[in-house]
Scaffold this active site. Structure first.
Site, short mmCIF file in Angstrom:
data_model
loop_
_atom_site.label_atom_id
_atom_site.label_comp_id
_atom_site.label_asym_id
_atom_site.label_seq_id
_atom_site.Cartn_x
_atom_site.Cartn_y
_atom_site.Cartn_z
N GLY A 1 18.83 0.62 2.54
CA GLY A 1 19.11 1.04 1.17
C GLY A 1 18.93 -0.06 0.15
O GLY A 1 18.00 -0.87 0.25
N GLY B 1 8.90 0.48 -2.25
CA GLY B 1 9.44 -0.37 -3.31
C GLY B 1 8.83 -0.03 -4.66
O GLY B 1 9.53 0.00 -5.69
N ASP B 2 7.53 0.25 -4.67
CA ASP B 2 6.86 0.59 -5.94
C ASP B 2 7.43 1.89 -6.51
O ASP B 2 7.54 2.05 -7.73
CB ASP B 2 5.35 0.75 -5.71
N SER C 1 16.21 -4.23 -2.80
CA SER C 1 15.94 -3.17 -1.82
C SER C 1 15.94 -3.78 -0.42
O SER C 1 15.53 -4.93 -0.24
CB SER C 1 14.62 -2.46 -2.12
N MET C 2 16.39 -2.97 0.55
CA MET C 2 16.57 -3.49 1.91
C MET C 2 16.06 -2.48 2.93
O MET C 2 16.73 -2.22 3.94
CB MET C 2 18.05 -3.79 2.13
N GLY C 3 14.90 -1.89 2.67
CA GLY C 3 14.30 -0.95 3.61
C GLY C 3 15.26 0.17 3.98
O GLY C 3 15.92 0.74 3.11
N1 ADP Z 1 12.67 3.16 7.05
C1 ADP Z 1 13.24 3.63 5.93
N2 ADP Z 1 14.17 4.63 6.02
C2 ADP Z 1 14.78 5.10 4.91
N3 ADP Z 1 14.52 4.67 3.66
C3 ADP Z 1 13.61 3.68 3.52
C4 ADP Z 1 12.93 3.11 4.64
N4 ADP Z 1 12.11 2.16 4.16
C5 ADP Z 1 12.25 2.13 2.82
N5 ADP Z 1 13.16 3.05 2.44
C6 ADP Z 1 13.62 3.34 1.06
O1 ADP Z 1 12.73 2.73 0.14
C7 ADP Z 1 13.41 1.68 -0.59
C8 ADP Z 1 12.48 0.50 -0.80
O2 ADP Z 1 12.06 0.01 0.46
P1 ADP Z 1 11.82 -1.56 0.74
O3 ADP Z 1 11.09 -1.61 2.05
O4 ADP Z 1 13.08 -2.30 0.63
O5 ADP Z 1 10.89 -1.97 -0.49
P2 ADP Z 1 9.58 -2.89 -0.57
O6 ADP Z 1 8.45 -1.91 -0.31
O7 ADP Z 1 9.59 -3.42 -1.95
O8 ADP Z 1 9.70 -3.93 0.50
C9 ADP Z 1 14.67 1.38 0.22
O9 ADP Z 1 15.73 0.88 -0.59
C10 ADP Z 1 15.01 2.76 0.81
O10 ADP Z 1 15.66 3.58 -0.15
O1 FBP Z 2 0.04 -7.65 -4.22
P1 FBP Z 2 0.62 -7.73 -2.83
O2 FBP Z 2 1.93 -8.42 -2.76
O3 FBP Z 2 -0.39 -8.25 -1.83
O4 FBP Z 2 0.95 -6.23 -2.40
C1 FBP Z 2 -0.04 -5.25 -2.41
C2 FBP Z 2 0.34 -4.13 -1.51
O5 FBP Z 2 1.62 -3.65 -1.89
C3 FBP Z 2 1.59 -2.24 -2.11
O6 FBP Z 2 1.52 -2.04 -3.50
C4 FBP Z 2 2.83 -1.61 -1.52
O7 FBP Z 2 3.97 -2.26 -2.07
P2 FBP Z 2 5.46 -1.87 -1.65
O8 FBP Z 2 5.43 -1.43 -0.21
O9 FBP Z 2 6.24 -3.11 -1.92
O10 FBP Z 2 5.87 -0.74 -2.55
C5 FBP Z 2 0.31 -1.76 -1.45
O11 FBP Z 2 -0.22 -0.60 -2.04
C6 FBP Z 2 -0.61 -2.95 -1.59
O12 FBP Z 2 -1.56 -3.00 -0.56
#
Ligand code: ADP
Ligand code: FBP
Length: 314
Positions: A230, A256-257, A225-227
């Site tokens: 996508g 991400g979750d 995943s890349m925020g």
């Molecule tokens: N600013 C954003 N705009 C649009 N979609 C987002 C944005 N941030 C996250 N997403 C969506 O959520 C997914 C997971 O986000 P990401 O930040 O990569 O995960 P993680 O929380 O594990 O770091 C992305 O692949 C995208 O589909």
């Molecule tokens: O266990 P870590 O890596 O500290 O992450 C915990 C944090 O990640 C989250 O689960 C959110 O994770 P994502 O943004 O990756 O989906 C929060 O609810 C929590 O505070």
């Protein structure tokens, strides 16, 4: 056929999200509003799966007053849970959302230490839960006191019972977990670059890295995943570039979750790789459009499935 999904959060948290108009690093920040949600990766995954109508049970360690609040939140959300109580306090993680940039800054505590008797109780509980499981989700950081190879051990126990697995971790615990061949991993791009110790500036470099991991660790799929950019879905035969629909991000915490939840649900329902990608992208993107650690519902996700952009690279 077994259908239960177990989500494990070894280091859960209460997430406290504060909105500030414009973040001043090193200065005074006044909070415009605040909210508190149950958090921690496996717990967020369970929240989404509950809305999806999946059979889910969530487990891990909770302690102290924060732990009690967390358990109460899960009861309120009707999430089946079975946690080992520890002596130390469950952490509170601070999320600061800058309204001027819509960026979220996360400040995550280390978490309460787990003692050896508490760990022993967890292994016994986990072994019982595995009996009914179809899919295991292991996600998040480790509490102090836990060995870095704990994901590897839990995955080995799961595989001995024929349970599919998803690992969402980083650093040493991720590296150890990979040795036990999880079915799917879902690193974000920073976690993937950290794992491989090199930058991956282009899609083709990311795809090559995913294929390398699939071969080295005998994985079924790697999903990166890349925020806002996508995600990339790679398995042994298919490569998909996945683009989210436009949103106004409110808090990306839990995005991400939410993807991981949709991947777990797709494994249970044996969806095609492309359908999995649609569900996962829609779930993550909807969650990013919501405040605090509020997550996507099944209705919101299914409404958006057709708006997910999929380009087949192979
Ligand atoms: N600013 C954003 N705009 C649009 N979609 C987002 C944005 N941030 C996250 N997403 C969506 O959520 C997914 C997971 O986000 P990401 O930040 O990569 O995960 P993680 O929380 O594990 O770091 C992305 O692949 C995208 O589909
Ligand atoms: O266990 P870590 O890596 O500290 O992450 C915990 C944090 O990640 C989250 O689960 C959110 O994770 P994502 O943004 O990756 O989906 C929060 O609810 C929590 O505070």
């Amino acid at each position: 056929m077994k259908k239960t999904i177990i989500t494990v959060t070894l280091n859960p948290a209460l997430d406290k999200t504060v909105n500030v108009n414009k973040m001043v690093v090193g200065g005074l920040n006044r909070v415009a509003d605040v909210r508190v949600d149950a958090g921690g990766k496996g717990i967020n995954v369970a929240k989404v799966l509950q809305s999806f109508g999946e059979e889910v049970v969530t487990t891990g360690f909770v302690g102290g007053h924060t732990g009690a609040v967390l358990l109460h939140e899960m009861e309120t959300l009707h999430i089946k849970n079975s946690f080992v109580t520890i002596h130390q306090e469950t952490r509170t993680n601070l999320k600061i959302v800058d309204q001027s940039t819509k960026e979220t800054t996360e400040v995550n505590e280390a978490g309460g230490e787990v003692q050896s008797s508490e760990l022993k109780a967890f292994y016994e509980l986990f072994d019982q839960l595995l009996q009914d499981a179809a899919v295991l989700v292991l996600a998040g950081s480790l509490s102090p006191g836990l060995s870095v190879d704990i994901y590897e051990q839990l995955l080995q126990m799961a595989h001995a019972q024929g349970v599919l697995s998803i690992l969402d971790a980083e650093g040493e615990s991720f590296l150890h977990g990979l040795k036990a061949h999880p079915t799917v991993i879902k690193p974000n791009i920073h976690e993937l670059e950290g794992l491989l110790n090199r930058q991956l500036p282009t899609d083709s470099e990311i795809v090559n890295a995913c294929q390398e991991l699939i071969d080295t660790y005998k994985l079924d799929a790697v999903i990166v995943s890349m925020g806002k950019d996508g995600s990339i879905f790679v398995n042994k035969t298919e490569t998909l570039r996945v683009t989210p629909f436009p949103i106004e991000p409110k808090s990306t915490v839990g995005a991400g979750d939410s993807m991981v939840a949709a991947i777990a649900s797709s494994l249970v329902h044996e969806r095609s790789f492309e359908e999995m990608a649609r569900y996962a992208c829609a779930a993550g993107t909807v969650t990013a459009s919501k405040s605090g650690t509020d997550v996507a519902t099944v209705q919101e996700v299914e409404q958006k499935l057709e708006q997910v952009g999929i380009t087949r690279l192979s």
